[in-house]
Design an enzyme around this catalytic site. Structure first.
Site, short mmCIF file in Angstrom:
data_model
loop_
_atom_site.label_atom_id
_atom_site.label_comp_id
_atom_site.label_asym_id
_atom_site.label_seq_id
_atom_site.Cartn_x
_atom_site.Cartn_y
_atom_site.Cartn_z
N LYS A 85 20.59 -9.62 13.11
CA LYS A 85 20.79 -8.98 11.80
C LYS A 85 22.17 -9.31 11.22
CE LYS A 85 19.98 -5.03 13.83
NZ LYS A 85 19.54 -5.50 15.15
N GLY B 260 25.78 -3.90 17.97
CA GLY B 260 26.71 -5.02 18.13
C GLY B 260 26.17 -6.16 17.29
N HIS B 261 26.77 -6.39 16.12
CA HIS B 261 26.26 -7.40 15.20
C HIS B 261 27.20 -8.60 15.20
CE1 HIS B 261 23.83 -4.15 12.83
NE2 HIS B 261 23.49 -4.24 14.10
N ASP C 18 19.00 -6.50 18.27
CA ASP C 18 19.62 -7.80 18.54
C ASP C 18 18.82 -8.99 17.98
OD1 ASP C 18 21.56 -6.39 19.91
OD2 ASP C 18 20.50 -6.55 21.83
N GLN D 219 20.04 -1.47 15.44
CA GLN D 219 18.95 -1.37 16.44
C GLN D 219 17.69 -2.05 15.87
OE1 GLN D 219 20.80 2.01 15.90
NE2 GLN D 219 22.15 0.76 17.13
P1 GDP Z 1 22.13 -8.14 15.91
O1 GDP Z 1 22.49 -6.95 16.71
O2 GDP Z 1 20.74 -8.06 15.36
O3 GDP Z 1 23.12 -8.47 14.84
O4 GDP Z 1 22.12 -9.37 16.93
P2 GDP Z 1 23.23 -9.69 18.05
O5 GDP Z 1 24.46 -10.17 17.40
O6 GDP Z 1 23.35 -8.56 18.99
O7 GDP Z 1 22.49 -10.84 18.86
C1 GDP Z 1 22.08 -12.01 18.27
C2 GDP Z 1 22.73 -13.19 18.99
O8 GDP Z 1 22.06 -14.37 18.67
C3 GDP Z 1 24.18 -13.41 18.63
O9 GDP Z 1 24.86 -13.94 19.73
C4 GDP Z 1 24.09 -14.45 17.52
O10 GDP Z 1 25.27 -15.24 17.41
C5 GDP Z 1 22.93 -15.27 17.99
N1 GDP Z 1 22.11 -15.89 16.95
C6 GDP Z 1 21.77 -15.39 15.73
N2 GDP Z 1 20.90 -16.23 15.11
C7 GDP Z 1 20.70 -17.26 15.95
C8 GDP Z 1 19.88 -18.43 15.90
O11 GDP Z 1 19.14 -18.68 14.95
N3 GDP Z 1 19.93 -19.27 16.99
C9 GDP Z 1 20.70 -19.02 18.07
N4 GDP Z 1 20.67 -19.88 19.07
N5 GDP Z 1 21.48 -17.92 18.15
C10 GDP Z 1 21.46 -17.05 17.12
P1 IMO Z 2 21.87 -3.71 17.48
O1 IMO Z 2 22.22 -3.05 16.16
C1 IMO Z 2 19.69 -3.48 21.22
C2 IMO Z 2 19.22 0.48 23.02
C3 IMO Z 2 19.94 0.76 24.32
C4 IMO Z 2 18.99 1.74 24.96
C5 IMO Z 2 18.52 2.56 23.76
C6 IMO Z 2 19.27 3.86 23.55
O2 IMO Z 2 22.96 -4.55 18.01
O3 IMO Z 2 20.55 -4.40 17.39
P2 IMO Z 2 21.70 4.47 22.62
O4 IMO Z 2 23.05 3.99 23.04
O5 IMO Z 2 21.35 4.19 21.22
O6 IMO Z 2 21.44 5.89 22.99
O7 IMO Z 2 20.66 3.61 23.54
O8 IMO Z 2 18.68 1.73 22.63
N1 IMO Z 2 20.09 0.01 21.93
C7 IMO Z 2 20.11 -1.25 21.46
N2 IMO Z 2 19.47 -2.36 21.91
N3 IMO Z 2 20.47 -3.56 20.13
C8 IMO Z 2 21.10 -2.46 19.66
O9 IMO Z 2 21.78 -2.46 18.50
C9 IMO Z 2 20.96 -1.25 20.36
N4 IMO Z 2 21.46 0.01 20.21
C10 IMO Z 2 20.90 0.76 21.15
O10 IMO Z 2 20.09 -0.41 25.08
O11 IMO Z 2 17.88 1.07 25.48
MG MG Z 3 23.19 -6.49 18.64
#
Ligand code: GDP
Ligand code: IMO
Ligand code: MG
Length: 421
Positions: free
Chosen positions: A15, A39-40, A12, A221
């Site tokens: 990315k 979840g991107h 998270d 991840q």
């Molecule tokens: P990912 O899994 O690495 O793609 O990240 P996620 O989407 O799960 O979580 C990142 C969260 O931070 C999302 O809600 C994005 O919209 C938000 N986000 C990304 N970059 C920034 C930033 O520079 N500032 C803020 N405030 N939010 C951001």
């Molecule tokens: P993105 O791509 C954050 C974590 C789960 C758990 C562990 C194992 O959005 O960054 P799994 O379902 O893979 O067997 O869970 O890994 N986990 C993540 N945490 N971002 C993710 O993906 C994750 N995918 C799995 O919360 O701790």
């Molecule tokens: Mg994510």
């Protein structure tokens, strides 16, 4: 050549947003591991979209997207994702390609994930319950079914055989849930999948590379969730690190050029497992609130804490990171004082290494304090204009890691990103 973009923390890191930003510079965006546990989040025309299996380049015309062999694919999630992407006027049938060798997540994999987590009680991993670990177990156990298999006449027979095997395991867990609806959706999903572009991913990508096309491998991840180098057993079931690109797409190591590592300006983790810099206090709650730190896949609150340079340096080493993107720097705008973890206190000694069995060792973070910048940075557009205290913070991180931050993201929006220098 292939560039790689991956997370350096526990996932998270942002990315999705960064891949979407870089996508216009690439011809192909490819996911190489993981599955719908990811979840991107991206913003398209100001609207939020969360992608789970489809690469984050899908909204750019002229960019093709590949789901590589290293992925475990859930056809049910894919149907929903494709519908979302379609609603933006993008025809996924034109620009999404799926490797025949990618393994399928079966409904019983999801059931087994749940049953296994329940059986672990307080020691549960905190899995996303998407069936990731059972699907990868069937891959390495040489039982799994692959995307290419769905085109065979014998698929249903193979499915029934594997389902029976799973049922015996589920009976051992005393798992009673009715999963017939999941199975219905699964078979509908397979019919949908058959209409998409199923390809030999390894030839597909190598032909692109030979033709001089630019490829970006999109990690899911984060490095600290890597099956080999993460905080085992609190990890996911794939190699989330650069090495996973070679096996997850079929590209040779010498084809890899830049490795772009994404880190938040602080740190989060969702699910169980060690997290040395976690702030189980008001500051942690403030980070969660301002950073809106709730899981994009499960909605669970994310655990929050200060940036951990010991873990980041480890991630840079394992991945061969050449550039860093720092996201969510704006979340720190409101903090008067910031802390940066520069070492771990283990058995009375300071160390800069990740210990084996972090869960048992319980390292205490050693911090260096920094003054905050207390300025709204979300509308800033140039590095020169950023507050001096932010520059000091970033420079300290550059020097510690020996790899430089090249971009600073200062908000979730597509245009909220600043090139450093
Ligand atoms: P990912 O899994 O690495 O793609 O990240 P996620 O989407 O799960 O979580 C990142 C969260 O931070 C999302 O809600 C994005 O919209 C938000 N986000 C990304 N970059 C920034 C930033 O520079 N500032 C803020 N405030 N939010 C951001
Ligand atoms: P993105 O791509 C954050 C974590 C789960 C758990 C562990 C194992 O959005 O960054 P799994 O379902 O893979 O067997 O869970 O890994 N986990 C993540 N945490 N971002 C993710 O993906 C994750 N995918 C799995 O919360 O701790
Ligand atoms: Mg994510």
């Amino acid at each position: 050549m292939v560039d790689v973009l991956l997370g350096l923390q526990w996932g998270d890191e942002g990315k999705g947003k960064i891949v979407d930003y870089f996508a216009p510079h690439y011809d192909v965006i490819a996911r190489f591991q993981g599955g719908p546990n990811a979840g991107h989040t991206l913003y398209v025309n100001g609207k939020k979209v969360v992608l789970h299996q489809i690469p984050s380049g899908v909204f750019h015309q002229g960019t093709v997207n590949l789901i590589g062999n290293g992925i475990v694919l859930d056809p049910v999630t894919l149907v929903k994702e494709c519908a979302t992407v379609d609603s933006f006027g993008v025809n996924v049938k034109d620009n999404l390609f799926i490797s025949r060798r990618a393994h399928l997540i079966l409904p019983t994999h999801r059931a087994l994930d749940k049953a296994s987590e329940v059986s672990k009680g307080n020691d549960k991993i905190g899995s996303t319950l998407k069936g990731i670990s059972p699907a990868y177990m069937d891959k390495t156990g040489r039982n799994g079914l692959r995307v290419g298999d769905i085109l065979d006449k014998s698929f249903t027979t193979s499915y029934i055989k594997l389902r029976l095997k799973h049922q015996r395991l589920l009976d051992n867990f005393n798992f009673q849930d009715d999963i017939s609806v999941w199975e219905e959706e699964f078979f509908e999903g397979l019919e949908f999948l058959k209409q998409l572009n199923i390809v030999d991913g390894e030839y597909f990508i190598n032909e692109k590379i030979s033709a001089g096309k630019r490829v970006l491998a999109e990690g899911a991840q984060g490095s600290m969730l890597d099956i080999d180098f993460g905080t085992f057993p609190f990890v996911t079931s794939s190699n989330t690190t650069t090495a996973g690109v070679c096996s997850g797409l079929g590209v040779a190591p010498q084809k890899i050029r830049d490795v772009i590592g994404v880190t938040k300006a602080y740190c989060t983790r969702v699910g169980g497992g060690p997290f040395p810099t976690e702030l189980d206090n008001e500051t942690g709650e403030e980070l969660r609130k301002i950073g809106n730190e709730f899981g994009a896949t499960t909605g669970r609150p994310r655990r929050c804490g200060w940036i951990d340079l010991v873990a980041l340096q480890f991630a840079c080493m394992i991945n061969g990171v050449t550039r860093i993107v720092m996201t969510k720097a704006d979340v720190l705008d409101a903090f008067k004082e910031l802390q940066v973890c520069t070492g771990y206190q283990v058995n009375g000694k300071e160390s800069r290494e990740i210990p084996f069995q972090m869960e048992r060792v319980k390292p205490l973070p050693v911090y260096q304090n920094f003054s905050g910048w207390n300025t709204d940075t979300t509308k800033m557009a140039s590095y020169e204009g950023l507050p001096e205290n932010m520059k000091t913070y970033v420079n300290f991180i550059n020097n510690y890691l020996g790899v430089n931050v090249h971009f600073i993201s200062n908000g979730p929006g597509r245009d909220q990103i600043i090139r450093v220098g």
